[in-house]
Design a protein around this motif. Structure first.
Motif, short mmCIF file in Angstrom:
data_model
loop_
_atom_site.label_atom_id
_atom_site.label_comp_id
_atom_site.label_asym_id
_atom_site.label_seq_id
_atom_site.Cartn_x
_atom_site.Cartn_y
_atom_site.Cartn_z
N GLU A 46 0.81 -1.22 0.00
CA GLU A 46 0.00 0.00 0.00
C GLU A 46 0.85 1.27 0.00
N PHE A 47 2.09 1.16 0.43
CA PHE A 47 2.96 2.34 0.53
C PHE A 47 4.17 2.22 -0.38
N LEU A 48 4.08 1.37 -1.39
CA LEU A 48 5.22 1.08 -2.24
C LEU A 48 5.78 2.32 -2.93
N GLU A 49 4.94 3.30 -3.22
CA GLU A 49 5.45 4.49 -3.91
C GLU A 49 6.33 5.35 -3.01
N THR A 50 6.33 5.09 -1.70
CA THR A 50 7.25 5.77 -0.79
C THR A 50 8.14 4.75 -0.08
N PHE A 51 8.58 3.77 -0.86
CA PHE A 51 9.60 2.81 -0.44
C PHE A 51 10.77 2.94 -1.41
N TRP A 52 11.97 2.75 -0.89
CA TRP A 52 13.18 2.75 -1.70
C TRP A 52 13.97 1.49 -1.37
N VAL A 53 14.74 1.06 -2.33
CA VAL A 53 15.52 -0.17 -2.14
C VAL A 53 16.97 0.08 -2.52
N LEU A 54 17.84 -0.76 -1.95
CA LEU A 54 19.24 -0.83 -2.34
C LEU A 54 19.37 -2.06 -3.23
N ASP A 55 19.67 -1.84 -4.48
CA ASP A 55 19.68 -2.89 -5.49
C ASP A 55 21.12 -3.16 -5.92
N SER A 56 21.58 -4.40 -5.74
CA SER A 56 22.95 -4.77 -6.12
C SER A 56 23.03 -5.18 -7.59
N GLY A 57 21.90 -5.19 -8.26
CA GLY A 57 21.86 -5.62 -9.66
C GLY A 57 21.22 -6.98 -9.80
N ASP A 58 21.51 -7.89 -8.86
CA ASP A 58 20.89 -9.21 -8.94
C ASP A 58 19.97 -9.49 -7.75
N ARG A 59 20.01 -8.64 -6.73
CA ARG A 59 19.09 -8.80 -5.59
C ARG A 59 19.03 -7.53 -4.78
N LEU A 60 18.00 -7.45 -3.95
CA LEU A 60 17.83 -6.29 -3.08
C LEU A 60 18.58 -6.53 -1.79
N LEU A 61 19.31 -5.50 -1.34
CA LEU A 61 20.13 -5.61 -0.14
C LEU A 61 19.69 -4.67 0.96
N GLY A 62 18.65 -3.89 0.73
CA GLY A 62 18.18 -2.97 1.76
C GLY A 62 16.91 -2.28 1.31
N CYS A 63 16.25 -1.65 2.29
CA CYS A 63 15.03 -0.91 1.98
C CYS A 63 14.70 0.08 3.10
N VAL A 64 13.81 0.98 2.78
CA VAL A 64 13.24 1.92 3.73
C VAL A 64 11.88 2.33 3.21
N GLY A 65 10.96 2.60 4.12
CA GLY A 65 9.63 3.03 3.73
C GLY A 65 9.17 4.23 4.53
N LEU A 66 8.23 4.94 3.96
CA LEU A 66 7.64 6.11 4.60
C LEU A 66 6.14 6.02 4.38
N GLU A 67 5.40 5.98 5.47
CA GLU A 67 3.93 6.03 5.40
C GLU A 67 3.52 7.47 5.71
N VAL A 68 2.89 8.12 4.77
CA VAL A 68 2.53 9.53 4.92
C VAL A 68 1.05 9.66 5.25
N TYR A 69 0.79 10.44 6.30
CA TYR A 69 -0.57 10.72 6.76
C TYR A 69 -0.71 12.23 6.93
N GLY A 70 -0.78 12.94 5.82
CA GLY A 70 -0.86 14.39 5.88
C GLY A 70 0.46 14.99 6.35
N GLU A 71 0.42 15.76 7.45
CA GLU A 71 1.63 16.38 7.96
C GLU A 71 2.45 15.45 8.85
N ALA A 72 2.00 14.23 9.04
CA ALA A 72 2.72 13.24 9.85
C ALA A 72 3.10 12.06 8.97
N ALA A 73 4.17 11.37 9.35
CA ALA A 73 4.59 10.18 8.62
C ALA A 73 5.24 9.20 9.58
N LEU A 74 5.26 7.95 9.17
CA LEU A 74 5.94 6.90 9.90
C LEU A 74 7.13 6.43 9.06
N LEU A 75 8.33 6.53 9.61
CA LEU A 75 9.50 5.96 8.98
C LEU A 75 9.53 4.49 9.37
#
Length: 163
Positions: A46-75
Motif C-alpha cells: 500500500e505504501f510502495l510508492e514511498t519505499f526505496w531499495v538498495l539494489d545490487s543488480g541481482d538482488r535487493l540488499l536494503g530498503c526503507v519506507g515512509l507512510e505519509v498521513y498528511g503532515e505526519a509520517a511513519l519511517l
C-alpha cells in the motif's frame, strides 16, 4: 538518485548497491528483507510508492519506507543486508526518506525501534511516547497493533523528529 559504496568484505570482494524507488516486482523481496530482521511487513504494498531499495543488480540488499498521513509520517522498515552493514547505507536510506518527507510537506516523522534508538538519534529523532503521536500518525497499522498489544509496545522505543 544513485548512491554507491564499496564494501570492505572479504579479500577483494566489493559490494555495491544502487538506491532506487521500489517497484511492484520488488514487493516479495522487500517483505523478505523486512521479516528477516524480525520487523513487521504490514501493508508494504500500500505504501510502495514511498519505499526505496538498495539494489545490487541481482538482488535487493536494503530498503526503507515512509507512510505519509498528511503532515505526519511513519519511517519504517529501515533494513540493510549484512553485507552492507557498517558502510553508511542505513544513513543513505534514512536521508532519502527524510528528503521525501520534506518534499511531501510532512512536518513530523515518527518511528518505532527495538534497539536502534542511538542510530535514529544521530538523525535527529528523539524518544517520545505513544501518547505523543499526533492523531494523523495514529492511523498507521503499527500504532494500532501496539495499542491492542501493550506488552509488545514495552519492548519498543517510539521516536519522532521535526522535518
Amino acid at each position: 538518485m544513485e548512491n554507491r559504496k564499496s564494501g570492505a568484505g572479504n579479500a577483494g570482494d566489493r559490494v555495491s548497491a544502487k538506491l532506487r524507488g521500489a517497484r511492484a516486482e520488488d514487493l516479495a523481496a522487500i517483505d523478505a528483507l523486512i521479516m528477516a530482521e524480525h520487523l513487521p511487513a504490514f501493508k508494504t504494498g500500500e505504501f510502495l510508492e514511498t519505499f526505496w531499495v538498495l539494489d545490487s543488480g541481482d538482488r535487493l540488499l536494503g530498503c526503507v519506507g515512509l507512510e505519509v498521513y498528511g503532515e505526519a509520517a511513519l519511517l519504517r522498515s529501515v533494513v540493510t543486508g549484512p553485507e552492507l552493514r557498517g558502510q553508511g547505507y542505513g544513513n543513505v536510506l534514512v536521508f532519502r526518506a527524510m528528503e521525501e518527507a520534506e518534499r511531501l510537506g510532512v512536518k513530523r516523522v515518527y518511528l518505532f525501534t527495538m534497539d536502534k534508538a542511538p542510530f535514529f538519534a544521530r538523525h535527529g529523532f528523539e524518544i517520545c511516547t505513544m501518547d505523543d503521536f499526533e492523531p494523523a500518525a495514529r492511523q498507521c497499522t503499527q500504532y494500532s497493533i501496539l495499542v491492542d498489544h501493550p506488552e509488545v509496545a514495552t519492548v519498543l522505543t517510539a521516536m519522532r523528529r521535526e522535518v
